[in-house]
Structure formats: structure tokens, C-alpha cells
Write a protein that holds these residues in place. Sequence first.
Motif, PDB file in Angstrom:
ATOM      1  N   SER A 131     -14.696  -7.494  -2.109  1.00  0.00           N
ATOM      2  CA  SER A 131     -15.779  -8.362  -1.979  1.00  0.00           C
ATOM      3  C   SER A 131     -15.286  -6.923  -0.869  1.00  0.00           C
ATOM      4  N   VAL A 132     -14.179  -6.506  -0.394  1.00  0.00           N
ATOM      5  CA  VAL A 132     -13.992  -5.518   0.593  1.00  0.00           C
ATOM      6  C   VAL A 132     -13.804  -3.777  -0.263  1.00  0.00           C
ATOM      7  N   ILE A 133     -14.091  -3.169   0.116  1.00  0.00           N
ATOM      8  CA  ILE A 133     -13.662  -1.895  -0.790  1.00  0.00           C
ATOM      9  C   ILE A 133     -13.362  -0.749  -0.021  1.00  0.00           C
ATOM     10  N   GLU A 134     -13.349  -0.931   1.183  1.00  0.00           N
ATOM     11  CA  GLU A 134     -12.186   0.669   1.850  1.00  0.00           C
ATOM     12  C   GLU A 134     -12.326  -0.774   2.649  1.00  0.00           C
ATOM     13  N   VAL A 135     -10.467  -0.041   2.690  1.00  0.00           N
ATOM     14  CA  VAL A 135      -9.593  -0.543   3.927  1.00  0.00           C
ATOM     15  C   VAL A 135      -8.718   0.619   4.531  1.00  0.00           C
ATOM     16  N   THR A 136      -8.436   0.331   6.228  1.00  0.00           N
ATOM     17  CA  THR A 136      -7.453   1.006   6.402  1.00  0.00           C
ATOM     18  C   THR A 136      -5.991   0.710   6.974  1.00  0.00           C
ATOM     19  N   PRO A 137      -4.985   0.576   6.616  1.00  0.00           N
ATOM     20  CA  PRO A 137      -3.769  -0.011   6.930  1.00  0.00           C
ATOM     21  C   PRO A 137      -3.422   1.334   8.121  1.00  0.00           C
ATOM     22  N   THR A 138      -2.880  -0.113   9.312  1.00  0.00           N
ATOM     23  CA  THR A 138      -2.634   0.442  10.566  1.00  0.00           C
ATOM     24  C   THR A 138      -0.924   0.735  10.475  1.00  0.00           C
ATOM     25  N   VAL A 139      -0.468   2.227  10.946  1.00  0.00           N
ATOM     26  CA  VAL A 139       0.778   2.469  10.855  1.00  0.00           C
ATOM     27  C   VAL A 139       2.092   1.460  11.778  1.00  0.00           C
ATOM     28  N   ASN A 140       2.758   1.332  11.044  1.00  0.00           N
ATOM     29  CA  ASN A 140       3.845   0.377  11.253  1.00  0.00           C
ATOM     30  C   ASN A 140       5.513   1.335  11.546  1.00  0.00           C
ATOM     31  N   PRO A 141       5.331   2.030  12.606  1.00  0.00           N
ATOM     32  CA  PRO A 141       6.802   2.404  12.808  1.00  0.00           C
ATOM     33  C   PRO A 141       8.242   1.561  12.138  1.00  0.00           C
ATOM     34  N   ASN A 142       8.185   0.847  11.355  1.00  0.00           N
ATOM     35  CA  ASN A 142       9.312   0.067  11.052  1.00  0.00           C
ATOM     36  C   ASN A 142       9.549  -0.021   9.816  1.00  0.00           C
ATOM     37  N   TRP A 143       8.165   0.479   9.250  1.00  0.00           N
ATOM     38  CA  TRP A 143       7.701   0.148   7.677  1.00  0.00           C
ATOM     39  C   TRP A 143       6.473   1.474   7.123  1.00  0.00           C
ATOM     40  N   THR A 144       7.081   1.407   5.717  1.00  0.00           N
ATOM     41  CA  THR A 144       5.974   2.474   4.743  1.00  0.00           C
ATOM     42  C   THR A 144       5.290   1.796   4.466  1.00  0.00           C
ATOM     43  N   ILE A 145       4.029   2.378   3.909  1.00  0.00           N
ATOM     44  CA  ILE A 145       2.405   1.729   3.609  1.00  0.00           C
ATOM     45  C   ILE A 145       2.849   3.023   2.228  1.00  0.00           C
ATOM     46  N   THR A 146       2.478   2.053   1.120  1.00  0.00           N
ATOM     47  CA  THR A 146       1.552   2.894  -0.160  1.00  0.00           C
ATOM     48  C   THR A 146      -0.419   2.034  -0.754  1.00  0.00           C
ATOM     49  N   LYS A 147      -0.751   2.400  -1.335  1.00  0.00           N
ATOM     50  CA  LYS A 147      -1.701   1.639  -1.669  1.00  0.00           C
ATOM     51  C   LYS A 147      -1.910   1.715  -3.377  1.00  0.00           C
ATOM     52  N   THR A 148      -1.911   0.257  -3.565  1.00  0.00           N
ATOM     53  CA  THR A 148      -2.926   0.968  -5.106  1.00  0.00           C
ATOM     54  C   THR A 148      -4.748   0.652  -5.214  1.00  0.00           C
ATOM     55  N   THR A 149      -5.049   1.384  -5.788  1.00  0.00           N
ATOM     56  CA  THR A 149      -7.225   1.553  -6.592  1.00  0.00           C
ATOM     57  C   THR A 149      -6.628   1.688  -7.764  1.00  0.00           C
ATOM     58  N   GLU A 150      -8.241   0.994  -8.335  1.00  0.00           N
ATOM     59  CA  GLU A 150      -9.053   1.054  -9.222  1.00  0.00           C
ATOM     60  C   GLU A 150      -9.760   1.813  -9.310  1.00  0.00           C
TER      61      GLU A 150
END
Length: 237
Positions: free
Chosen positions: A69-88
Motif C-alpha cells: 500500500s506504500v508506493i514511494e519511500v525515502t530512507p534517511t541517511v544514517n552515517p553508521n550504515w549504508t543503504i540499499t533498496k530493492t524494487t519491483e
Amino acid sequence: MTKRLALVGTATLGVTAAIVLGTAAAASAHVEADATSTAANSYTTATFSVPHGCDGSPTTKLEFQVPKSVIEVTPTVNPNWTITKTTEPYTSGASSSSDEDEAGAVRVTSVIYTAKTPLPADERDTFSLSFSLPDGKPGDRVSFPVVQTCERGTTDWDQVQQTGKAEPEHPAPSIVLTAATATSGDDDAPATTAAASTSTTAQPDLVGRFLGLGGLVVGAVGLVVAVAATRRRDAAK
């Protein structure tokens, strides 16, 4: 006898406090979500709190699964972690959408935070995702299952909380929807609100002025009476 009763009372209070604190600690041990807005169809930022590792093992990765039910998501940067996203691939299904708009459209299915340095099991961290809440009735839940990966073992926070029932062992963090609010596109609602706000603030201001003026008059009369009384006393002497 009195001393014995006092000791029993103290022991009872100690047991009660231990139960309360133990319950609070157990509740705070879950991965929880705190949203800036819970109104249906509103834009919100949900902050997820991760308070511990997996049975004492440091956390190395967190995968936040995004509901359909949620289409678009914007993650907030956390300096201690790297971010990756999976899509379809995503298709809205709306008849008014053009082929050009649909071509190449994708939906984020999960957001993965990978630790640059493992998060100690006795320390906490927070992760924020911004998105638009879906339409729904007050009381509906929007759940974000989380897979917590540690140096040893994993924990799946994916059990759905049923309203009115006991909390499961590993509940998925969720946001409980509240009633939708008027949108900025509704021309009538803002005008009505503004008019009500103006009348509400103007009336107390007018009353305040009259009360202030009345206070000054009463004060002046009191001063005159006091001066006259003083002069009469002086004359009598």
C-alpha cells in the motif's frame, strides 16, 4: 506487628515495581515505529527504534519490508550504515495513466541498512523512512516487517498485531491510521478555518481592552478616595 506489616508492605511494593519495570523493559525490547503523522493519505516520517541485538549478538543488517500500500519511500541517511533498496515493476492500474508514465515505473519493496561497524547488542539506533500513508479507516494498521540480521542469528519482526488481542512475541512495527484531514486543495475548508480563527482571536482582545480600561478607572477612583481620606485624617489632627 506494625513492623511486620511494614516489611510486608515494602516487599509487596518491591515485587510490584519489579513486575512493572520488567513489563516495560519487555515492551521496549521490540522494534517500534514512531510516526510524525498517522492520518490516512498524509505524508509522514516513521522512525524505527532498534534497542538490542539477537540474543546478545551485535546487529549487522536491518531490512525494512515496505507494504504494497506504500508506493514511494525515502530512507534517511544514517552515517553508521549504508543503504540499499530493492524494487519491483509497478503499474498503478489507473485507466488515465499513459504508457509513457507506466514504462519504467518501479516500487520500493524493501530498504536495507547495513552496518559499517556492527551495532553492539546493548546499544540502540534509529532509522527513518519518509512516505505517504495509504487511504484507510481509523484503526487500520500499516505494518513494516523487519528482518534483523546479527553476527550470530537473525530475528524476524513480522508478526501482525491484532487489535484487542495480546501482543505477539515478535510483532512487526506498525502505524495505526487515524482519520484523514482536510487537504490543501479543499478551498472551502481553509477559508472556514481562517474565519473561525479570526473571530476567536478578535473577541478576547476586545474584551481584554474593556477589562483593562475598567481596571484603570477603578484604580483611579481608589487613588482619589485614598488621597481624600488621608487629607481628612491630617485635617482632624
